[in-house]
Design an enzyme around this catalytic site. Sequence first.
Site, PDB file in Angstrom:
ATOM      1  N   ASP A 161      -5.089  -0.814   2.595  1.00  0.00           N
ATOM      2  CA  ASP A 161      -5.102   0.459   1.857  1.00  0.00           C
ATOM      3  C   ASP A 161      -5.051   1.619   2.866  1.00  0.00           C
ATOM      4  OD1 ASP A 161      -5.535   2.446  -0.009  1.00  0.00           O
ATOM      5  OD2 ASP A 161      -7.559   1.787  -0.562  1.00  0.00           O
TER       6      ASP A 161
ATOM      7  N   LYS B 166      -2.944   4.156   3.063  1.00  0.00           N
ATOM      8  CA  LYS B 166      -2.528   5.471   2.526  1.00  0.00           C
ATOM      9  C   LYS B 166      -1.822   6.311   3.580  1.00  0.00           C
ATOM     10  CE  LYS B 166      -6.199   5.836  -0.959  1.00  0.00           C
ATOM     11  NZ  LYS B 166      -7.118   4.782  -0.523  1.00  0.00           N
ATOM     12  N   PHE B 167      -0.686   5.817   4.048  1.00  0.00           N
ATOM     13  CA  PHE B 167       0.106   6.587   5.009  1.00  0.00           C
ATOM     14  C   PHE B 167       0.383   7.962   4.419  1.00  0.00           C
ATOM     15  CE2 PHE B 167       1.283   2.128   5.971  1.00  0.00           C
ATOM     16  CZ  PHE B 167       0.893   2.100   7.295  1.00  0.00           C
TER      17      PHE B 167
ATOM     18  N   ARG C 236     -17.251  -1.702  -4.793  1.00  0.00           N
ATOM     19  CA  ARG C 236     -18.707  -1.809  -4.837  1.00  0.00           C
ATOM     20  C   ARG C 236     -19.210  -2.555  -6.054  1.00  0.00           C
ATOM     21  NH1 ARG C 236     -19.370   4.466  -3.618  1.00  0.00           N
ATOM     22  NH2 ARG C 236     -17.246   4.324  -4.469  1.00  0.00           N
TER      23      ARG C 236
ATOM     24  N   GLY D  79       7.942  10.834   8.558  1.00  0.00           N
ATOM     25  CA  GLY D  79       8.539   9.509   8.711  1.00  0.00           C
ATOM     26  C   GLY D  79       8.371   8.909  10.087  1.00  0.00           C
ATOM     27  N   ASN D  80       8.644   9.678  11.115  1.00  0.00           N
ATOM     28  CA  ASN D  80       8.608   9.171  12.481  1.00  0.00           C
ATOM     29  C   ASN D  80       7.210   8.658  12.856  1.00  0.00           C
ATOM     30  OD1 ASN D  80       9.785   8.862  15.203  1.00  0.00           O
ATOM     31  ND2 ASN D  80       8.300  10.456  15.727  1.00  0.00           N
ATOM     32  N   THR D  81       6.185   9.312  12.355  1.00  0.00           N
ATOM     33  CA  THR D  81       4.811   8.887  12.657  1.00  0.00           C
ATOM     34  C   THR D  81       4.415   7.640  11.865  1.00  0.00           C
ATOM     35  OG1 THR D  81       4.194  11.152  13.185  1.00  0.00           O
ATOM     36  CG2 THR D  81       2.394   9.645  12.663  1.00  0.00           C
TER      37      THR D  81
ATOM     38  N   ASP E 175       2.122  10.897   6.465  1.00  0.00           N
ATOM     39  CA  ASP E 175       2.612  11.738   7.559  1.00  0.00           C
ATOM     40  C   ASP E 175       4.139  11.776   7.537  1.00  0.00           C
ATOM     41  OD1 ASP E 175       2.580  13.293   9.968  1.00  0.00           O
ATOM     42  OD2 ASP E 175       0.740  12.275  10.568  1.00  0.00           O
TER      43      ASP E 175
HETATM   44  O1  6AU Z   1     -14.679   0.365  -6.345  1.00  0.00           O
HETATM   45  P1  6AU Z   1     -15.037   1.329  -5.223  1.00  0.00           P
HETATM   46  O2  6AU Z   1     -15.290   2.721  -5.726  1.00  0.00           O
HETATM   47  O3  6AU Z   1     -16.142   0.825  -4.351  1.00  0.00           O
HETATM   48  O4  6AU Z   1     -13.770   1.365  -4.248  1.00  0.00           O
HETATM   49  C1  6AU Z   1     -12.513   1.825  -4.664  1.00  0.00           C
HETATM   50  C2  6AU Z   1     -11.483   1.530  -3.605  1.00  0.00           C
HETATM   51  C3  6AU Z   1     -11.725   2.261  -2.292  1.00  0.00           C
HETATM   52  C4  6AU Z   1     -10.796   3.466  -2.344  1.00  0.00           C
HETATM   53  O5  6AU Z   1     -10.331   3.813  -1.055  1.00  0.00           O
HETATM   54  C5  6AU Z   1      -9.648   2.969  -3.231  1.00  0.00           C
HETATM   55  O6  6AU Z   1     -10.188   1.964  -4.062  1.00  0.00           O
HETATM   56  N1  6AU Z   1      -8.993   4.001  -4.083  1.00  0.00           N
HETATM   57  C6  6AU Z   1      -7.594   4.170  -4.095  1.00  0.00           C
HETATM   58  C7  6AU Z   1      -6.653   3.213  -3.518  1.00  0.00           C
HETATM   59  C8  6AU Z   1      -6.799   1.803  -3.704  1.00  0.00           C
HETATM   60  O7  6AU Z   1      -5.622   3.589  -2.985  1.00  0.00           O
HETATM   61  C9  6AU Z   1      -7.022   5.235  -4.769  1.00  0.00           C
HETATM   62  C10 6AU Z   1      -7.820   6.055  -5.576  1.00  0.00           C
HETATM   63  O8  6AU Z   1      -7.318   6.951  -6.241  1.00  0.00           O
HETATM   64  N2  6AU Z   1      -9.173   5.799  -5.640  1.00  0.00           N
HETATM   65  C11 6AU Z   1      -9.765   4.785  -4.932  1.00  0.00           C
HETATM   66  O9  6AU Z   1     -10.977   4.586  -5.074  1.00  0.00           O
HETATM   67  O10 6AU Z   1     -11.347   1.383  -1.225  1.00  0.00           O
END
Ligand code: 6AU
Length: 273
Positions: free
Chosen positions: A91, A93-94, A244, A98-100, A96
Amino acid sequence: SKSKLSYGERAKHHTHPVARRLFGIAESKKTNVVVSADLTTSKELLDIADKLGPYIAVLKTHIDILDDYQYSVVEALKDLAVKHNFLIFEDRKFVDIGNTVQKQYHGGALQISSWAHIVNCTMLPGEGIVQALTQTAEREDFPYKDERALLILATMTSKGSLATGEYTRLSVECARKYSQFVIGFVASRTLGEIETEAGPLENEDFVLFTTGVNMASKGDKLGQQYQTPKSAVETGADFIIAGRGIYAVPDPVETAKRYREEGWNAYLSRIGE
Ligand code: 6AU
């Protein structure tokens, strides 16, 4: 929309090999659960991956939150992915230019492309980010051809999120344009009605991952907002991501089984079985 079709059907007909594998895993293991294993030590991460492996379709990581990261941890994760037949979703979540992002994805300190079947990116930088990641995956010398895919983060679960409107519309536009690498979205709603230049999504089979899933809580103190596995699947989620709610309870295995059962039953009702 393809959300009324079974995972088995979608596994047969999807144009992308990673999506076919994903739906195949869901069908054979009878699970649409993705565990978000946000643990901060390698031992805890590997332990939860091994224990929950049988009940999940995908293990989602934030590899950069490990206090003791070494490449050996992802090698061990890869072995567990084979042992239990799940995919790994980093996860990252790039976000930036394109080059990076090309360098962050393929190579670099974390070597993400070498172990993560699935990664995600945000649309904040515009089309170029998706174009760049797709280009990397299509390079002649990219060693993981047909084994890697991208999800676009199209909406967010946090309070006050700006991932709405034009941002979400561009997510859909780019998923369509780069479907040789993009298999779907992380989003909390279906995106089928969004109009793109080529009209609404109808025949495309994008995979919808919905996060913010928790059976025991409505949210946290930092703006996270939750729904249940059932409501997520009813809203159109193909895969439910829970962190969680599963790993931070006294019995993660029993809890993962409950999420799996609720998510699976909601899926069966959705496809009319
Ligand atoms: O169930 P949680 O709240 O303990 O964890 C949720 C997980 C975390 C967040 O980084 C991720 O989902 N997340 C994402 C993702 C997956 O891209 C997007 C979002 O909008 N909300 C979110 O919680 O690892």
